[in-house]
Structures are given as structure tokens and as C-alpha cells.
Enzyme design. Structure first.
Site, PDB file in Angstrom:
ATOM      1  N   ASN A 207      -2.392  -4.773  -2.674  1.00 22.18           N
ATOM      2  CA  ASN A 207      -3.712  -4.535  -3.256  1.00 22.18           C
ATOM      3  C   ASN A 207      -4.236  -5.811  -3.907  1.00 22.18           C
ATOM      4  O   ASN A 207      -3.555  -6.840  -3.900  1.00 22.18           O
ATOM      5  CB  ASN A 207      -3.655  -3.379  -4.256  1.00 22.18           C
ATOM      6  CG  ASN A 207      -2.679  -3.665  -5.364  1.00 22.18           C
ATOM      7  OD1 ASN A 207      -2.813  -4.627  -6.103  1.00 22.18           O
ATOM      8  ND2 ASN A 207      -1.651  -2.830  -5.474  1.00 22.18           N
ATOM      9  N   ASP A 276       0.833   3.320  -4.628  1.00 23.71           N
ATOM     10  CA  ASP A 276       1.183   4.740  -4.696  1.00 23.71           C
ATOM     11  C   ASP A 276       1.946   5.191  -3.460  1.00 23.71           C
ATOM     12  O   ASP A 276       2.677   6.168  -3.506  1.00 23.71           O
ATOM     13  CB  ASP A 276      -0.091   5.581  -4.842  1.00 23.71           C
ATOM     14  CG  ASP A 276      -0.715   5.401  -6.210  1.00 23.71           C
ATOM     15  OD1 ASP A 276       0.049   5.414  -7.191  1.00 23.71           O
ATOM     16  OD2 ASP A 276      -1.941   5.226  -6.291  1.00 23.71           O
ATOM     17  N   LYS A 286       9.345  -7.525  13.895  1.00 21.98           N
ATOM     18  CA  LYS A 286       7.886  -7.459  13.960  1.00 21.98           C
ATOM     19  C   LYS A 286       7.457  -6.416  15.005  1.00 21.98           C
ATOM     20  O   LYS A 286       7.988  -6.410  16.121  1.00 21.98           O
ATOM     21  CB  LYS A 286       7.355  -8.845  14.343  1.00 21.98           C
ATOM     22  CG  LYS A 286       5.863  -8.912  14.296  1.00 21.98           C
ATOM     23  CD  LYS A 286       5.343 -10.278  14.674  1.00 21.98           C
ATOM     24  CE  LYS A 286       3.837 -10.199  14.770  1.00 21.98           C
ATOM     25  NZ  LYS A 286       3.269 -11.176  15.672  1.00 21.98           N
ATOM     26  N   PRO A 306       7.527   6.490  -6.331  1.00 20.48           N
ATOM     27  CA  PRO A 306       7.682   7.138  -7.641  1.00 20.48           C
ATOM     28  C   PRO A 306       6.634   6.609  -8.605  1.00 20.48           C
ATOM     29  O   PRO A 306       6.199   5.460  -8.499  1.00 20.48           O
ATOM     30  CB  PRO A 306       9.090   6.718  -8.080  1.00 20.48           C
ATOM     31  CG  PRO A 306       9.415   5.517  -7.267  1.00 20.48           C
ATOM     32  CD  PRO A 306       8.643   5.615  -5.992  1.00 20.48           C
ATOM     33  N   ASP A 307       6.235   7.431  -9.548  1.00 21.62           N
ATOM     34  CA  ASP A 307       5.294   7.002 -10.577  1.00 21.62           C
ATOM     35  C   ASP A 307       6.107   6.491 -11.776  1.00 21.62           C
ATOM     36  O   ASP A 307       6.671   7.274 -12.534  1.00 21.62           O
ATOM     37  CB  ASP A 307       4.391   8.170 -10.970  1.00 21.62           C
ATOM     38  CG  ASP A 307       3.245   7.704 -11.864  1.00 21.62           C
ATOM     39  OD1 ASP A 307       3.503   6.880 -12.768  1.00 21.62           O
ATOM     40  OD2 ASP A 307       2.112   8.145 -11.647  1.00 21.62           O
ATOM     41  N   ILE A 308       6.161   5.179 -11.901  1.00 27.05           N
ATOM     42  CA  ILE A 308       7.016   4.558 -12.917  1.00 27.05           C
ATOM     43  C   ILE A 308       6.542   4.934 -14.317  1.00 27.05           C
ATOM     44  O   ILE A 308       7.330   5.286 -15.201  1.00 27.05           O
ATOM     45  CB  ILE A 308       7.028   3.017 -12.749  1.00 27.05           C
ATOM     46  CG1 ILE A 308       7.405   2.651 -11.311  1.00 27.05           C
ATOM     47  CG2 ILE A 308       7.961   2.359 -13.751  1.00 27.05           C
ATOM     48  CD1 ILE A 308       7.230   1.185 -10.971  1.00 27.05           C
ATOM     49  N   PHE A 324      -2.236   1.466 -17.659  1.00 30.72           N
ATOM     50  CA  PHE A 324      -3.563   0.961 -17.315  1.00 30.72           C
ATOM     51  C   PHE A 324      -4.141   1.893 -16.262  1.00 30.72           C
ATOM     52  O   PHE A 324      -3.392   2.518 -15.513  1.00 30.72           O
ATOM     53  CB  PHE A 324      -3.470  -0.463 -16.739  1.00 30.72           C
ATOM     54  CG  PHE A 324      -3.505  -1.532 -17.787  1.00 30.72           C
ATOM     55  CD1 PHE A 324      -2.448  -1.684 -18.676  1.00 30.72           C
ATOM     56  CD2 PHE A 324      -4.599  -2.383 -17.892  1.00 30.72           C
ATOM     57  CE1 PHE A 324      -2.475  -2.666 -19.651  1.00 30.72           C
ATOM     58  CE2 PHE A 324      -4.638  -3.376 -18.865  1.00 30.72           C
ATOM     59  CZ  PHE A 324      -3.576  -3.517 -19.741  1.00 30.72           C
ATOM     60  N   LYS A 338      -5.838  11.059 -16.431  1.00 30.90           N
ATOM     61  CA  LYS A 338      -4.648  10.280 -16.053  1.00 30.90           C
ATOM     62  C   LYS A 338      -3.682  10.184 -17.235  1.00 30.90           C
ATOM     63  O   LYS A 338      -2.468  10.320 -17.079  1.00 30.90           O
ATOM     64  CB  LYS A 338      -5.087   8.887 -15.603  1.00 30.90           C
ATOM     65  CG  LYS A 338      -4.069   8.160 -14.780  1.00 30.90           C
ATOM     66  CD  LYS A 338      -4.642   6.917 -14.131  1.00 30.90           C
ATOM     67  CE  LYS A 338      -5.396   7.228 -12.858  1.00 30.90           C
ATOM     68  NZ  LYS A 338      -5.904   6.030 -12.181  1.00 30.90           N
TER      69      LYS A 338
END
Ligand code: CTP
Length: 402
Positions: A207, A276, A286, A306-308, A324, A338
């Protein structure tokens, strides 16, 4: 004023005659001061004067059998909370920029993990020379702080930029650089940057996060005296002074690094833009078109990471946890949801649809969103300033035993 340790490195310029005054100003602020000199510095200022004013032995030689016995040069580099180079000649700036370690001063500068504040002093043309400009830029890029030079008549007869900043101004910069030491004795973990989720050996999902916000948060915590672990996703940013950096690539690696550090941490700030989803499989080689039917494209299957932040917030006995939230519409309501979903103590919401804030920008417009619905909207600030406001809030939470 807090009692902090300043290592003052003096190089050989005429402005060195003002250094005794600087030592006095630093001592008056309550700092402990030790002086080291380049060989030519002693031509401009008396080591005995510096010794008397600082109340401690002055060193100029890298290998001094007697003094190494008292405190070796690496211990001296570790001792400092801040290293000040005043005056810094063009030569010393060049040696710093290139990482030379050919005398005591440059060796200490390479060995130290403390922040470095430089007060240049030189002839106006030397200061303006592209070589010096490039060296200054490179040092700034590594987080070295500068005070001055000022403009005025120079000892060489020229007039212009090149005068060392006045001792009182350098002392003020030292106070700023050292910060309030309000996080001394605290251990904090900060995550920064995006993660990179590999598809095969050459491709990855990632990202736009630059890591600037997280790096600023880590730098500010270190400035306030915390022991800082920075878990950083891929990116080329310089490690802030006094910060221990752990480089990771994927969300799973970030999770592992965070949970390895968390048990000893007083606070966790998750500034990273964690992916995510990750590709369900990572091809060993490749992915080649020739392995697919004519005109076909592979289908990308993703799985959840996983959502840390949520997991850290649920850990029993955890310290303060801050998240954040990058949102592009309905920012505050989304951030509030959130915060409740993840269970952290504070959420920093930023509107990533603004061009002057968020990804890769040096500034940020954030709101602090609190459990229960309170919101503090901050104006557009530099990321360092946002980091300072953030630690002000976290310090309060730490103080109240959160
Ligand atoms: N976060 C995390 N682990 C993840 C995803 C996000 O720890 N797998 C953390 C981020 O570091 C940040 C916070 O959660 O502190 C919110 O990240 P954000 O991407 O805004 O939220 P998401 O949970 O990804 O929600 P969504 O993308 O659906 O808005």
C-alpha cells in the site's frame, strides 16, 4: 531541568573560542558535559579551560591508554544523551557525511546512537559550496539536527552566512533536542510503514504508506527518553536516533515482532498500514504467462491477515495501546466504530483523501478519537508535531495507570 548528558565535540575553527561559554550555558541548564576535541581544536581553545568548566577530563586522542582505562571511547559514545558538534567545520561535516572514523570525534559520532546536533562555522563560500550543501543534506536526511550558522562578519574577513550560532542559541537547541525526558524509563513499541505481501518471488501486494508518521512517533518517543523499538515495514527512511529498529516485510512478520516485544512494553502505537489480506499462496517461482492458457490471467485468492491491534488490545496486562485509522469518508464515525471494534485506548484518525495530509506527506491533519465518543480535532500539523501531541496524551494514560 532534567539532568542530561551532553557530549560536546569541538572541531578546529576560530569559533571554538566561544565553546567555554557554551559549556557554562549547558552546565547552567543542569546538564552534565564532557568535551572531546579534534587535534586542531586545541589550537583555538584551551583544553584546560574546557576541563575546568565542564568539571571532567577533556579527550582528544582515540587511543589514550590512560584515559581508555577510565572510560573507553565506545562507553563515551553510549554515555551521551545528545552529542553536540560545535563548532563543526566543513571538514568535520564532510567526515561525518561519509562516515569516516579517523579520530576520536568522528569515531564517537559513528558509534553513538544518541541524537546529534551540529553548529556549523566556516567561511561563507565553504558553507555555500555544493560539496558542503550535499553533506548537510545527507546529514539532515539521517536525522542530524542543525543550529545556525548565522549571517554576519566572519573571522576570515568575508561577510555572510557562516558564523557559529551564539552559545545561548545552541543551549536552547540542546534543550529542544533533549526534550522533556517525560518518557524516561518507559519501553514503547511503534510500528510504521506498510507491509508487503508476496505473490511470488518478484510480485507483492502493498500500500501507499510511507512510514513517515510512525517514524516521527518513534523519534519523538526516543527524544522524550523512552526505550523505543520500531517495527518497520519496507521503506527507505532513516532510523531515528536512539531507536532500535526491526525490519519486517509481511503482516505475519510484523505480528511476530510486535508480540515478541509487547510483554515488556508500556505502550504500543500501531501506526503501520498493515495489509488486511495476503495472497492465499506464495508461488515458489515467478508466475509465468506461458504456464497459463492463452490470454488467461491467474485468479488471486486472498486470505485475512490477523489484526495485530485488536489482538494486542485484548492481551491481559497490556500497556497503553494506540491505533491509527486511515479513512477516506465519514472519517470520525468510521474511526469511532473502529476504536470500539478493536478495543484500543486511543485512535488517531486521519483523512487520507486530503492531499496535504496522510500518505507520504510531511504534515497530517488528525483527530484523536477516545472511547465513549470524545473527539479532539487537531489542525494541520507536521508529523513531528502530531507525534508530540500523541505522546502528550499517552503520557497521561501511562500516568493514570491505564
Ligand atoms: N491494523 C492491524 N492489523 C491489521 C490491520 C490493521 O494491527 N491486520 C491496525 C493498523 O496498524 C491501525 C489500525 O489497525 O492502527 C487501523 O487500520 P486500518 O487499516 O485503518 O483499519 P482496518 O482494520 O484495516 O479496517 P478497514 O481497512 O476495513 O477500514
Amino acid at each position: 531541568m532534567d539532568h542530561r548528558r551532553v557530549l560536546l565535540a569541538v572541531s578546529g575553527g576560530i569559533a571554538a573560542y566561544k565553546v567555554p561559554e557554551l559549556v557554562r550555558a549547558l552546565r547552567a541548564d543542569g546538564h552534565e558535559v564532557r568535551c572531546v576535541l579534534t587535534r586542531s581544536a586545541a589550537e583555538f581553545v584551551s583544553p584546560l579551560a574546557l576541563q575546568t568548566l565542564s568539571g571532567s577530563r577533556v579527550r582528544a586522542e582515540l587511543f589514550d591508554a590512560e584515559q581508555e582505562g577510565e572510560i573507553d571511547h565506545i562507553a563515551l559514545a553510549d554515555w551521551a544523551d545528545l552529542v553536540v558538534v560545535a563548532p563543526a567545520t566543513a571538514h568535520v561535516l564532510a567526515r561525518m557525511a561519509h562516515g569516516l572514523a579517523d579520530d576520536l570525534v568522528t569515531t564517537l559520532l559513528l558509534a553513538t546512537r544518541a541524537p546529534v546536533l551540529v553548529a556549523p562555522a566556516m567561511n561563507v563560500n565553504m558553507w555555500a559550496h555544493p560539496a558542503t550543501r550535499a553533506n548537510v543534506e545527507s546529514l539532515r536526511g539521517r536525522g542530524v539536527l542543525f543550529v545556525g550558522p548565522a549571517s554576519g562578519p566572519l573571522a576570515c574577513g568575508w561577510e555572510g552566512e557562516g558564523r557559529m550560532a551564539e552559545p545561548a542559541e545552541i543551549a536552547a537547541s540542546v534543550r529542544l533536542a533533549l526534550g522533556p525526558a517525560s518518557l524516561a524509563g518507559r519501553r514503547v513499541v511503534v510500528t510504521a510503514g506498510g507491509t508487503r505481501e508476496p505473490l511470488d518471488t518478484v510480485r507483492a501486494l502493498t500500500n501507499r504508506s510511507s512510514g513517515k508518521m510512525g517514524f516521527a512517533v518513534a523519534a519523538e518517543a526516543a527524544r522524550r527518553g523512552a526505550e523505543v523499538v520500531l517495527v518497520a515495514g519496507p521503506g527507505g527512511l532513516a532510523t531515528p536516533a536512539g531507536v532500535r529498529r526491526l525490519d519486517v516485510e509481511t503482516a505475519l512478520e510484523m505480528r511476530e515482532a510486535v508480540f515478541a516485544e509487547l510483554p515488556r512494553a508500556d505502550a504500543l502505537v500501531m501506526a503501520a498500514a498493515v495489509a488486511d489480506f495476503r495472497p492465499a499462496e506464495r508461488a515458489e517461482h515467478k508466475i509465468k504467462k506461458e504456464d497459463l492458457p492463452e490470454d488467461a490471467a491467474p485468479t488471486l485468492a486472498l486470505v485475512r491477515n490477523p489484526d495485530i491491534l485488536a489482538e494486542a488490545s485484548r492481551r491481559p496486562g497490556r500497556g497503553v495501546v494506540v491505533g491509527f485509522a486511515a479513512e477516506s469518508r465519514d472519517v470520525l464515525a468510521a474511526a469511532q466504530r473502529k476504536l470500539e471494534r478493536k478495543g484500543c485506548d486511543l485512535l488517531v484518525a486521519n483523512d487520507v483523501s486530503r492531499a496535504d495530509a496522510g500518505f507520504d506527506s510531511d504534515s497530517n491533519a488528525v483527530s484523536f478519537v477516545w472511547p465513549g465518543g470524545d473527539v479532539e480535532e487537531l489542525p494541520l500539523l507536521s508529523k513531528s508535531e502530531v507525534a508530540a501531541r500523541l505522546w502528550d496524551r499517552v503520557e497521561k494514560l501511562l500516568g493514570s495507570g491505564a
